[in-house]
Motif scaffolding. Sequence first.
Motif, PDB file in Angstrom:
ATOM      1  N   GLY A 130      -1.482  53.410  53.277  1.00  0.00           N
ATOM      2  CA  GLY A 130      -0.320  53.896  52.552  1.00  0.00           C
ATOM      3  C   GLY A 130       0.516  52.760  51.996  1.00  0.00           C
ATOM      4  N   LYS A 131       1.716  53.083  51.594  1.00  0.00           N
ATOM      5  CA  LYS A 131       2.638  52.099  51.042  1.00  0.00           C
ATOM      6  C   LYS A 131       3.978  52.253  51.742  1.00  0.00           C
ATOM      7  N   ARG A 132       4.679  51.175  51.872  1.00  0.00           N
ATOM      8  CA  ARG A 132       5.975  51.172  52.539  1.00  0.00           C
ATOM      9  C   ARG A 132       7.005  50.557  51.602  1.00  0.00           C
ATOM     10  N   LEU A 133       8.152  51.186  51.494  1.00  0.00           N
ATOM     11  CA  LEU A 133       9.266  50.635  50.733  1.00  0.00           C
ATOM     12  C   LEU A 133      10.195  49.911  51.695  1.00  0.00           C
ATOM     13  N   ARG A 134      10.507  48.678  51.394  1.00  0.00           N
ATOM     14  CA  ARG A 134      11.415  47.913  52.238  1.00  0.00           C
ATOM     15  C   ARG A 134      12.371  47.143  51.337  1.00  0.00           C
ATOM     16  N   THR A 176      75.894  24.361  31.111  1.00  0.00           N
ATOM     17  CA  THR A 176      74.894  25.208  30.432  1.00  0.00           C
ATOM     18  C   THR A 176      73.552  25.080  31.161  1.00  0.00           C
ATOM     19  N   THR A 177      72.742  26.039  30.972  1.00  0.00           N
ATOM     20  CA  THR A 177      71.373  26.031  31.535  1.00  0.00           C
ATOM     21  C   THR A 177      70.384  26.317  30.422  1.00  0.00           C
ATOM     22  N   VAL A 178      69.368  25.466  30.350  1.00  0.00           N
ATOM     23  CA  VAL A 178      68.302  25.639  29.344  1.00  0.00           C
ATOM     24  C   VAL A 178      66.979  25.819  30.095  1.00  0.00           C
ATOM     25  N   GLU A 179      66.301  26.883  29.837  1.00  0.00           N
ATOM     26  CA  GLU A 179      65.024  27.166  30.508  1.00  0.00           C
ATOM     27  C   GLU A 179      63.907  27.299  29.488  1.00  0.00           C
ATOM     28  N   MET A 180      62.719  26.903  29.922  1.00  0.00           N
ATOM     29  CA  MET A 180      61.501  27.125  29.125  1.00  0.00           C
ATOM     30  C   MET A 180      60.373  27.482  30.116  1.00  0.00           C
ATOM     31  N   THR A 181      59.718  28.550  29.891  1.00  0.00           N
ATOM     32  CA  THR A 181      58.707  29.074  30.832  1.00  0.00           C
ATOM     33  C   THR A 181      57.325  28.459  30.558  1.00  0.00           C
ATOM     34  N   GLU A 182      56.658  28.050  31.639  1.00  0.00           N
ATOM     35  CA  GLU A 182      55.267  27.587  31.572  1.00  0.00           C
ATOM     36  C   GLU A 182      54.319  28.736  31.933  1.00  0.00           C
ATOM     37  N   VAL A 183      53.186  28.767  31.283  1.00  0.00           N
ATOM     38  CA  VAL A 183      52.152  29.785  31.555  1.00  0.00           C
ATOM     39  C   VAL A 183      50.873  29.067  31.976  1.00  0.00           C
ATOM     40  N   SER A 184      50.312  29.494  33.116  1.00  0.00           N
ATOM     41  CA  SER A 184      49.063  28.905  33.602  1.00  0.00           C
ATOM     42  C   SER A 184      48.121  30.025  34.036  1.00  0.00           C
ATOM     43  N   GLU A 185      46.881  30.030  33.589  1.00  0.00           N
ATOM     44  CA  GLU A 185      45.890  31.047  33.940  1.00  0.00           C
ATOM     45  C   GLU A 185      44.838  30.463  34.890  1.00  0.00           C
ATOM     46  N   LYS A 186      44.332  31.305  35.795  1.00  0.00           N
ATOM     47  CA  LYS A 186      43.250  30.898  36.679  1.00  0.00           C
ATOM     48  C   LYS A 186      42.213  32.031  36.724  1.00  0.00           C
ATOM     49  N   PRO A 187      40.954  31.695  36.953  1.00  0.00           N
ATOM     50  CA  PRO A 187      39.915  32.729  36.945  1.00  0.00           C
ATOM     51  C   PRO A 187      40.026  33.644  38.158  1.00  0.00           C
ATOM     52  N   VAL A 188      39.821  34.932  37.950  1.00  0.00           N
ATOM     53  CA  VAL A 188      39.799  35.930  39.003  1.00  0.00           C
ATOM     54  C   VAL A 188      38.404  36.562  39.022  1.00  0.00           C
ATOM     55  N   VAL A 189      37.737  36.500  40.168  1.00  0.00           N
ATOM     56  CA  VAL A 189      36.355  36.967  40.285  1.00  0.00           C
ATOM     57  C   VAL A 189      36.324  38.268  41.073  1.00  0.00           C
ATOM     58  N   SER A 190      35.627  39.251  40.539  1.00  0.00           N
ATOM     59  CA  SER A 190      35.389  40.514  41.254  1.00  0.00           C
ATOM     60  C   SER A 190      33.911  40.896  41.071  1.00  0.00           C
ATOM     61  N   LYS A 191      33.387  41.674  41.985  1.00  0.00           N
ATOM     62  CA  LYS A 191      31.984  42.084  41.934  1.00  0.00           C
ATOM     63  C   LYS A 191      31.888  43.602  41.912  1.00  0.00           C
ATOM     64  N   GLN A 192      30.907  44.085  41.164  1.00  0.00           N
ATOM     65  CA  GLN A 192      30.657  45.518  41.095  1.00  0.00           C
ATOM     66  C   GLN A 192      29.150  45.750  41.137  1.00  0.00           C
ATOM     67  N   ALA A 193      28.693  46.609  42.042  1.00  0.00           N
ATOM     68  CA  ALA A 193      27.260  46.870  42.206  1.00  0.00           C
ATOM     69  C   ALA A 193      26.798  47.924  41.210  1.00  0.00           C
ATOM     70  N   HIS A 194      25.636  47.677  40.596  1.00  0.00           N
ATOM     71  CA  HIS A 194      25.037  48.611  39.642  1.00  0.00           C
ATOM     72  C   HIS A 194      23.616  48.932  40.094  1.00  0.00           C
ATOM     73  N   VAL A 195      23.219  50.173  40.064  1.00  0.00           N
ATOM     74  CA  VAL A 195      21.836  50.567  40.325  1.00  0.00           C
ATOM     75  C   VAL A 195      21.039  50.345  39.043  1.00  0.00           C
ATOM     76  N   ILE A 196      20.044  49.454  39.105  1.00  0.00           N
ATOM     77  CA  ILE A 196      19.262  49.145  37.895  1.00  0.00           C
ATOM     78  C   ILE A 196      17.854  49.724  37.955  1.00  0.00           C
ATOM     79  N   GLU A 197      17.400  50.169  39.148  1.00  0.00           N
ATOM     80  CA  GLU A 197      16.064  50.757  39.255  1.00  0.00           C
ATOM     81  C   GLU A 197      15.971  51.539  40.560  1.00  0.00           C
ATOM     82  N   GLU A 198      15.207  52.634  40.547  1.00  0.00           N
ATOM     83  CA  GLU A 198      14.941  53.403  41.746  1.00  0.00           C
ATOM     84  C   GLU A 198      13.437  53.491  41.948  1.00  0.00           C
ATOM     85  N   VAL A 199      12.973  53.215  43.167  1.00  0.00           N
ATOM     86  CA  VAL A 199      11.554  53.262  43.516  1.00  0.00           C
ATOM     87  C   VAL A 199      11.373  54.335  44.574  1.00  0.00           C
ATOM     88  N   SER A 200      10.457  55.271  44.349  1.00  0.00           N
ATOM     89  CA  SER A 200      10.229  56.359  45.296  1.00  0.00           C
ATOM     90  C   SER A 200       8.742  56.454  45.617  1.00  0.00           C
TER      91      SER A 200
END
Length: 236
Positions: A130-134, A176-200
């Motif tokens: 026979g065959k076994r799926l693992r 008096t007060t003088v302000e100037m805003t700085e903007v800094s970006e950093k990478p944000v990583v997230s993962k999402q699982a996708h079913v790409i194939e089904e074997v039966s």
Amino acid sequence: MTTAIIGLFENGDIAAKVLGELTGAGVRKTAIEILQDVAASKISGRLVEAGYDRDKAGRYGKAMQQGGALVVAEVADDRADDALSIMRRFEVLTPEALLEKIGNGAPEQTETAQVIEEELEVGVARTTGGKRLRTEVTEQEVQETVTLHEEKVEVERSRADRVLKPEEADKAFRETTVEMTEVSEKPVVSKQAHVIEEVSLSKQAGEREVTVSDTVRRQDVTVEEIDGRSGTGKKS
């Protein structure tokens, strides 16, 4: 795959000789079974397991309640003919022939010749597979390039030498007060699982017919008359 080779013999001594010949030809001793002096149900059950129909297996079991020994050898398919030839070197019996041998005692001063006919007996050996799926989880490093926007506030001082007018000085001297805003970006990583194939796994059952051919032998007995001879003698 393996095939069950069956041979019925008159007694256990002959069966033991058959076992010795088979093992000498390379058949594993653990693959050979001798059935003798056991219940008819055990004999017929073993033959059904080897592929015999129940009626034929039952005849073997019933006959062997009177005696005889059954040799069952599980051999590879490519060695089946060799094992069958080894058994044929001895007197392989049918259930009916075994009962005839056991039931009829030979009278004194009787010479017999046997009519022997081989019967082709084909068993079925079943193998499983026979065959076994693992599932297996692996990891790999993935790189992605992203563009980040960055803003940086810098302070710059420069010397000045300018005289303020009285009205300018009044305005200049206050908190008096003088302000100037700085903007800094950093990478944000997230993962999402996708079913790409089904074997039966699925199983389909079916039957196929296989024609097995072999050569069987028959030995006949011919009765011939012997001519009588007469002779004369002389007296001296």
